[in-house]
Design a protein around this motif. Structure first.
Motif, mmCIF file in Angstrom:
data_model
loop_
_atom_site.group_PDB
_atom_site.id
_atom_site.type_symbol
_atom_site.label_atom_id
_atom_site.label_comp_id
_atom_site.label_asym_id
_atom_site.label_seq_id
_atom_site.Cartn_x
_atom_site.Cartn_y
_atom_site.Cartn_z
ATOM 1 N N ALA A 120 38.622 30.848 52.707
ATOM 2 C CA ALA A 120 40.000 30.509 53.492
ATOM 3 C C ALA A 120 40.289 32.135 54.573
ATOM 4 C CB ALA A 120 41.139 30.616 52.445
ATOM 5 N N PRO A 121 40.805 31.584 55.792
ATOM 6 C CA PRO A 121 41.085 32.658 56.497
ATOM 7 C C PRO A 121 42.022 33.903 55.675
ATOM 8 C CG PRO A 121 41.844 30.451 57.355
ATOM 9 C CD PRO A 121 41.478 30.393 55.878
ATOM 10 N N ALA A 122 41.772 34.926 56.148
ATOM 11 C CA ALA A 122 42.322 36.366 55.606
ATOM 12 C C ALA A 122 42.270 37.463 56.603
ATOM 13 C CB ALA A 122 41.451 36.631 54.406
ATOM 14 N N GLY A 123 43.426 38.290 56.622
ATOM 15 C CA GLY A 123 43.376 39.174 57.551
ATOM 16 C C GLY A 123 42.732 40.588 56.935
ATOM 17 N N ARG A 124 42.543 41.422 57.752
ATOM 18 C CA ARG A 124 42.001 42.734 57.362
ATOM 19 C C ARG A 124 42.993 43.559 56.351
ATOM 20 N NH1 ARG A 124 39.178 41.743 61.993
ATOM 21 N NH2 ARG A 124 36.738 42.147 61.909
ATOM 22 N N GLY A 125 42.720 44.100 55.389
ATOM 23 C CA GLY A 125 43.862 44.720 54.828
ATOM 24 C C GLY A 125 44.487 43.990 53.587
ATOM 25 N N THR A 126 43.467 42.732 53.134
ATOM 26 C CA THR A 126 43.817 42.013 52.219
ATOM 27 C C THR A 126 43.008 42.388 51.103
ATOM 28 O OG1 THR A 126 44.506 39.949 53.538
ATOM 29 C CG2 THR A 126 43.654 39.332 51.315
ATOM 30 N N GLN A 127 43.109 42.421 50.044
ATOM 31 C CA GLN A 127 42.370 42.857 48.860
ATOM 32 C C GLN A 127 42.291 41.458 47.826
ATOM 33 O OE1 GLN A 127 43.054 46.470 47.055
ATOM 34 N NE2 GLN A 127 43.290 47.576 49.118
ATOM 35 N N LEU A 128 41.233 41.596 46.755
ATOM 36 C CA LEU A 128 41.111 40.640 46.020
ATOM 37 C C LEU A 128 40.857 41.328 44.550
ATOM 38 C CD1 LEU A 128 40.286 37.657 45.686
ATOM 39 C CD2 LEU A 128 37.781 38.339 45.731
ATOM 40 N N LYS A 129 41.728 40.971 43.667
ATOM 41 C CA LYS A 129 41.531 41.512 42.408
ATOM 42 C C LYS A 129 40.915 40.183 41.223
ATOM 43 C CE LYS A 129 43.046 45.209 44.111
ATOM 44 N NZ LYS A 129 42.177 46.444 44.103
ATOM 45 N N ILE A 130 40.161 40.932 40.523
ATOM 46 C CA ILE A 130 39.428 39.725 39.541
ATOM 47 C C ILE A 130 39.092 40.577 38.275
ATOM 48 C CG2 ILE A 130 37.627 37.806 39.058
ATOM 49 C CD1 ILE A 130 37.234 37.574 42.157
ATOM 50 N N VAL A 131 39.591 40.065 36.977
ATOM 51 C CA VAL A 131 39.331 40.712 35.863
ATOM 52 C C VAL A 131 37.936 40.011 35.299
ATOM 53 C CG1 VAL A 131 40.276 41.370 33.572
ATOM 54 C CG2 VAL A 131 41.548 41.278 35.546
ATOM 55 N N ALA A 132 36.944 40.281 36.043
ATOM 56 C CA ALA A 132 35.628 39.816 35.401
ATOM 57 C C ALA A 132 34.536 40.847 35.965
ATOM 58 C CB ALA A 132 35.503 38.596 35.975
ATOM 59 N N ASP A 133 33.320 40.779 35.296
ATOM 60 C CA ASP A 133 32.353 41.650 35.733
ATOM 61 C C ASP A 133 31.728 41.211 37.272
ATOM 62 O OD1 ASP A 133 29.702 42.789 36.024
ATOM 63 O OD2 ASP A 133 29.270 42.587 33.879
ATOM 64 N N PRO A 134 31.794 42.323 38.076
ATOM 65 C CA PRO A 134 31.475 42.169 39.521
ATOM 66 C C PRO A 134 29.971 41.337 39.460
ATOM 67 C CG PRO A 134 32.202 44.346 39.207
ATOM 68 C CD PRO A 134 31.932 43.787 37.832
ATOM 69 N N ALA A 135 29.172 41.773 38.532
ATOM 70 C CA ALA A 135 27.774 41.009 38.666
ATOM 71 C C ALA A 135 27.859 39.478 38.524
ATOM 72 C CB ALA A 135 26.784 41.361 37.736
ATOM 73 N N ARG A 136 29.009 38.988 37.920
ATOM 74 C CA ARG A 136 29.262 37.711 37.914
ATOM 75 C C ARG A 136 29.968 37.185 39.254
ATOM 76 N NH1 ARG A 136 33.149 34.214 35.610
ATOM 77 N NH2 ARG A 136 32.072 31.912 34.828
ATOM 78 N N VAL A 137 31.036 37.760 39.291
ATOM 79 C CA VAL A 137 31.739 37.093 40.705
ATOM 80 C C VAL A 137 31.624 37.555 42.097
ATOM 81 C CG1 VAL A 137 33.732 36.880 39.159
ATOM 82 C CG2 VAL A 137 33.694 38.928 40.599
ATOM 83 N N VAL A 138 30.974 38.565 42.414
ATOM 84 C CA VAL A 138 30.756 38.942 43.640
ATOM 85 C C VAL A 138 29.587 38.096 44.430
ATOM 86 C CG1 VAL A 138 29.550 40.872 45.238
ATOM 87 C CG2 VAL A 138 31.382 41.462 43.389
ATOM 88 N N PRO A 139 28.655 37.493 43.692
ATOM 89 C CA PRO A 139 27.763 36.554 44.445
ATOM 90 C C PRO A 139 28.682 35.361 45.009
ATOM 91 C CG PRO A 139 26.571 37.396 42.325
ATOM 92 C CD PRO A 139 28.070 37.868 42.466
ATOM 93 N N TRP A 140 29.529 34.994 44.579
ATOM 94 C CA TRP A 140 30.669 33.958 45.108
ATOM 95 C C TRP A 140 31.488 34.140 46.379
ATOM 96 C CZ3 TRP A 140 32.708 33.272 39.463
ATOM 97 C CH2 TRP A 140 31.781 32.770 38.635
ATOM 98 N N PHE A 141 31.301 35.416 46.563
ATOM 99 C CA PHE A 141 32.265 35.902 47.715
ATOM 100 C C PHE A 141 31.625 35.321 49.135
ATOM 101 C CE2 PHE A 141 34.198 39.967 46.165
ATOM 102 C CZ PHE A 141 34.500 39.427 44.896
ATOM 103 N N ALA A 142 32.490 34.631 49.952
ATOM 104 C CA ALA A 142 32.199 34.261 51.315
ATOM 105 C C ALA A 142 32.027 35.677 52.115
ATOM 106 C CB ALA A 142 33.473 33.404 51.966
ATOM 107 N N PRO A 143 31.270 35.470 53.224
ATOM 108 C CA PRO A 143 31.162 36.541 53.915
ATOM 109 C C PRO A 143 32.338 37.216 54.422
ATOM 110 C CG PRO A 143 29.742 34.701 54.795
ATOM 111 C CD PRO A 143 30.739 34.162 53.584
ATOM 112 N N GLY A 144 32.479 38.679 54.513
ATOM 113 C CA GLY A 144 33.512 39.250 55.295
ATOM 114 C C GLY A 144 34.134 39.798 53.763
ATOM 115 N N TRP A 145 33.861 39.604 52.880
ATOM 116 C CA TRP A 145 34.411 40.439 51.723
ATOM 117 C C TRP A 145 33.547 41.349 51.133
ATOM 118 C CZ3 TRP A 145 39.320 39.871 49.983
ATOM 119 C CH2 TRP A 145 40.148 38.832 50.535
#
Length: 243
Positions: free
Chosen positions: A86-111
């Motif tokens: 979804a559209p997001a502005g610079r300065g937006t953060q994301l917090k996920i209580v999970a292992d980065p190895a699991r969730v980072v591959p799901w990120f869209a470009p720009g994160w």
């Protein structure tokens, strides 16, 4: 300010985290961390979303944050993909209580993920959590409470900064936040001293447990004063795409 938002709109997750029998689920720790954090930082109340919350923070480099309400395997791939696409502005953060190895591959470009080895930790509070005595020799304690937030500051007797921390209380839980010890004053017990004051303040305000998010550098301190591990923690920020 104490937020009155609830997790009623958050989808129940399948993974229950590091809950003890009869105690809060992993998802409850996430919810309590979010609501205590906004109290501590004087951010806007969390706005419920189907997957978690949006929090308006209002800083130039941290305009707001998406916080997922699930934990571990309870974080859904389709939710992460949808939120990061979804559209997001610079300065937006994301917090996920999970292992980065699991969730980072799901990120869209720009994160862009940041931090490494971060954790969410929790601690029960009880009658034994009383304030420690006077500050260590050569130091001076300042402690004050305003709007459900207690701040602890340790300085040298000359007034130089040595250590600090704060805790925001939201109902039966508290979020410990912004723990810092100046490099020149480390390994002198000041971090433990600050934490013990925060435990006591949260307990006195009615909190029965506390939660925090920490870096690997802080984990040793928190473990030493009775905190237990709940989950790996993923941080990311939106930096934009290169078109």
């Amino acid at each position: 300010m104490t937020s009155t938002s609830t997790a009623g709109h958050v989808r129940a997750a399948g993974h229950r985290g590091a809950a003890e029998a009869g105690g809060p689920t992993g998802e409850a720790y996430v919810r309590e961390w979010v609501h205590g954090w906004v109290v501590s930082r004087a951010a806007a109340p969390p706005e419920p979303r189907p997957w978690g919350w949006w929090v308006t923070v209002g800083l130039p480099q941290h305009v707001g944050r998406y916080v997922f309400g699930g934990i571990g395997e309870g974080v859904r791939e389709e939710d992460v993909r949808a939120v990061t696409a979804a559209p997001a502005g610079r300065g937006t953060q994301l917090k996920i209580v999970a292992d980065p190895a699991r969730v980072v591959p799901w990120f869209a470009p720009g994160w862009e993920p940041f931090g490494e080895g971060d954790r969410v930790m929790a601690r029960d509070l009880g009658a034994g959590d009383t304030a420690p005595g006077s500050a260590p020799s050569g130091y001076r304690l300042s402690l004050w409470t305003r709007a459900d937030v207690t701040r602890v500051l340790v300085t040298t007797t000359a007034g130089d900064f040595a250590a600090r921390g704060q805790v925001g209380v939201s109902g039966p839980s508290a979020t410990v936040d912004q723990i810092e010890t100046a490099e020149a004053h480390r390994r002198r017990g000041l971090g433990s001293y600050v934490m013990r004051h925060l435990h006591a303040a949260a307990r006195a305000a009615g909190a029965e447990r506390a939660v925090l998010a920490c870096t690997p550098a802080g984990r040793k301190l928190y473990t030493a004063v009775g905190w237990r591990d709940v989950s790996p923690f993923t941080n990311a920020r939106y930096v934009g795409t290169k078109d």
